[in-house]
Design a protein around this motif. Structure first.
Motif, PDB file in Angstrom:
ATOM      1  N   SER A   1       0.828  -1.204   0.000  1.00 20.75           N
ATOM      2  CA  SER A   1       0.000   0.000   0.000  1.00 20.75           C
ATOM      3  C   SER A   1       0.865   1.258   0.000  1.00 20.75           C
ATOM      4  N   ARG A   2       2.047   1.194   0.589  1.00 20.74           N
ATOM      5  CA  ARG A   2       2.958   2.346   0.572  1.00 20.74           C
ATOM      6  C   ARG A   2       3.405   2.656  -0.851  1.00 20.74           C
ATOM      7  N   ARG A   3       3.626   1.637  -1.676  1.00 19.07           N
ATOM      8  CA  ARG A   3       4.073   1.906  -3.052  1.00 19.07           C
ATOM      9  C   ARG A   3       2.970   2.584  -3.855  1.00 19.07           C
ATOM     10  N   VAL A   4       1.706   2.250  -3.554  1.00 26.49           N
ATOM     11  CA  VAL A   4       0.583   2.911  -4.237  1.00 26.49           C
ATOM     12  C   VAL A   4       0.534   4.383  -3.823  1.00 26.49           C
ATOM     13  N   GLU A   5       0.671   4.651  -2.521  1.00 25.15           N
ATOM     14  CA  GLU A   5       0.682   6.036  -2.053  1.00 25.15           C
ATOM     15  C   GLU A   5       1.840   6.817  -2.669  1.00 25.15           C
ATOM     16  N   LEU A   6       3.006   6.179  -2.737  1.00 23.11           N
ATOM     17  CA  LEU A   6       4.179   6.831  -3.315  1.00 23.11           C
ATOM     18  C   LEU A   6       3.930   7.206  -4.772  1.00 23.11           C
ATOM     19  N   ALA A   7       3.324   6.293  -5.530  1.00 16.82           N
ATOM     20  CA  ALA A   7       3.027   6.573  -6.940  1.00 16.82           C
ATOM     21  C   ALA A   7       2.089   7.774  -7.066  1.00 16.82           C
TER      22      ALA A   7
ATOM     23  N   LEU B   1       0.657  -4.020  -8.032  1.00 18.04           N
ATOM     24  CA  LEU B   1       1.260  -3.832  -9.358  1.00 18.04           C
ATOM     25  C   LEU B   1       0.206  -3.453 -10.404  1.00 18.04           C
ATOM     26  N   VAL B   2      -0.981  -4.020 -10.275  1.00 22.10           N
ATOM     27  CA  VAL B   2      -2.088  -3.668 -11.175  1.00 22.10           C
ATOM     28  C   VAL B   2      -2.484  -2.206 -10.940  1.00 22.10           C
ATOM     29  N   ILE B   3      -2.531  -1.813  -9.664  1.00 20.62           N
ATOM     30  CA  ILE B   3      -2.868  -0.433  -9.318  1.00 20.62           C
ATOM     31  C   ILE B   3      -1.829   0.533  -9.889  1.00 20.62           C
ATOM     32  N   LEU B   4      -0.546   0.176  -9.776  1.00 25.08           N
ATOM     33  CA  LEU B   4       0.512   1.052 -10.297  1.00 25.08           C
ATOM     34  C   LEU B   4       0.363   1.260 -11.799  1.00 25.08           C
ATOM     35  N   GLU B   5       0.038   0.194 -12.520  1.00 27.34           N
ATOM     36  CA  GLU B   5      -0.174   0.337 -13.971  1.00 27.34           C
ATOM     37  C   GLU B   5      -1.375   1.232 -14.250  1.00 27.34           C
ATOM     38  N   TYR B   6      -2.429   1.077 -13.465  1.00 24.57           N
ATOM     39  CA  TYR B   6      -3.618   1.904 -13.636  1.00 24.57           C
ATOM     40  C   TYR B   6      -3.283   3.381 -13.400  1.00 24.57           C
TER      41      TYR B   6
ATOM     42  N   SER C   1       6.488   9.101   2.478  1.00 19.41           N
ATOM     43  CA  SER C   1       5.580   7.956   2.417  1.00 19.41           C
ATOM     44  C   SER C   1       6.072   6.743   3.217  1.00 19.41           C
ATOM     45  N   LEU C   2       7.254   6.835   3.845  1.00 20.53           N
ATOM     46  CA  LEU C   2       7.767   5.701   4.618  1.00 20.53           C
ATOM     47  C   LEU C   2       7.038   5.596   5.960  1.00 20.53           C
ATOM     48  N   PRO C   3       6.787   4.363   6.426  1.00 21.72           N
ATOM     49  CA  PRO C   3       6.155   4.212   7.741  1.00 21.72           C
ATOM     50  C   PRO C   3       7.147   4.583   8.846  1.00 21.72           C
ATOM     51  N   PRO C   4       6.661   4.954  10.034  1.00 19.83           N
ATOM     52  CA  PRO C   4       7.565   5.318  11.134  1.00 19.83           C
ATOM     53  C   PRO C   4       8.448   4.130  11.522  1.00 19.83           C
TER      54      PRO C   4
END
Length: 202
Positions: free
Chosen positions: A16-22, A71-76, A180-183
């Motif tokens: 979920s962090r990678r989606v937020e980062l994107a 990964l699907v979300i990142l492509e979207y 976007s990194l967690p604590p």
């Protein structure tokens, strides 16, 4: 009226962090919805409705339409918001980026998890497997981490994996990534608890 964008995630999930980062890199405003992924009964009805197949985070909700699997979300995200491209323009380079992202998910992350949460007597062997995965990943790229701090196993070092180490240092130094990194203390607490549970007498 602009796009309605929500991310259903968990603070410690790299997926979920990678989606937020994107979304941050693209400059897309979004609402974040925290989910309790450890207790099935605590998962929100909306998460179960939007991801009925896997029932897990992340889920991106865009104007009422849910997309699951990071990964699907990142492509979207890449195809929907064209500004600040994340993937290379060249089709071959784009395919390679997708290949290595999948390799990271399918091979590296499970190996790292195994190294982190194996019983102490199996940890060194599991760490070697994880290092082998990371070495393969490093080949595509031609400090101290949380797992090392808890278990004493150093998977990623400048001596063992110099290119990957350098790339990682530069990545986490980026201001948007830092945001976007967690604590770290929270991650440390979760990892310590998991390691203690793994090594507790049965």
């Amino acid at each position: 009226m602009g796009d309605e964008v929500k991310v259903f995630g968990f603070w410690g999930s790299p997926f979920s962090r990678r989606v937020e980062l994107a979304l941050l890199l693209k400059g897309v405003p979004y609402e974040y919805v925290e989910e309790d992924i450890f207790v099935v009964e605590n998962k929100s009805p909306l998460l179960l409705q939007y991801n009925p197949v896997h029932k897990k985070v992340p889920v991106l909700l865009h104007n009422g339409k849910p997309i699951a699997e990071s990964l699907v979300i990142l492509e979207y995200i890449e195809e929907t918001w064209k500004a600040n491209p994340i993937l290379p323009e060249d089709p071959y380079d784009k395919a390679m980026a997708r290949f290595w992202a999948k390799f990271l998910d399918d091979k590296c992350l499970p190996a790292i998890r195994k190294a982190a949460f194996s019983p102490e007597n199996e940890r060194e062997e599991a760490a070697e497997e994880a290092r082998a995965c990371l070495k393969t990943l490093e080949s595509a790229l031609n400090g101290k981490r949380v797992m090392q701090e808890v278990t004493g196993e150093e998977l990623l070092s400048v001596e063992k994996l110099p290119e990957l180490f350098k790339w990682t240092e530069e990545f986490v130094s980026c201001s948007v990534v830092k945001q976007s990194l967690p604590p770290k203390d929270k991650v440390l607490g979760v990892v310590k608890a998991r390691v203690a549970q793994t090594n507790a007498p049965k």
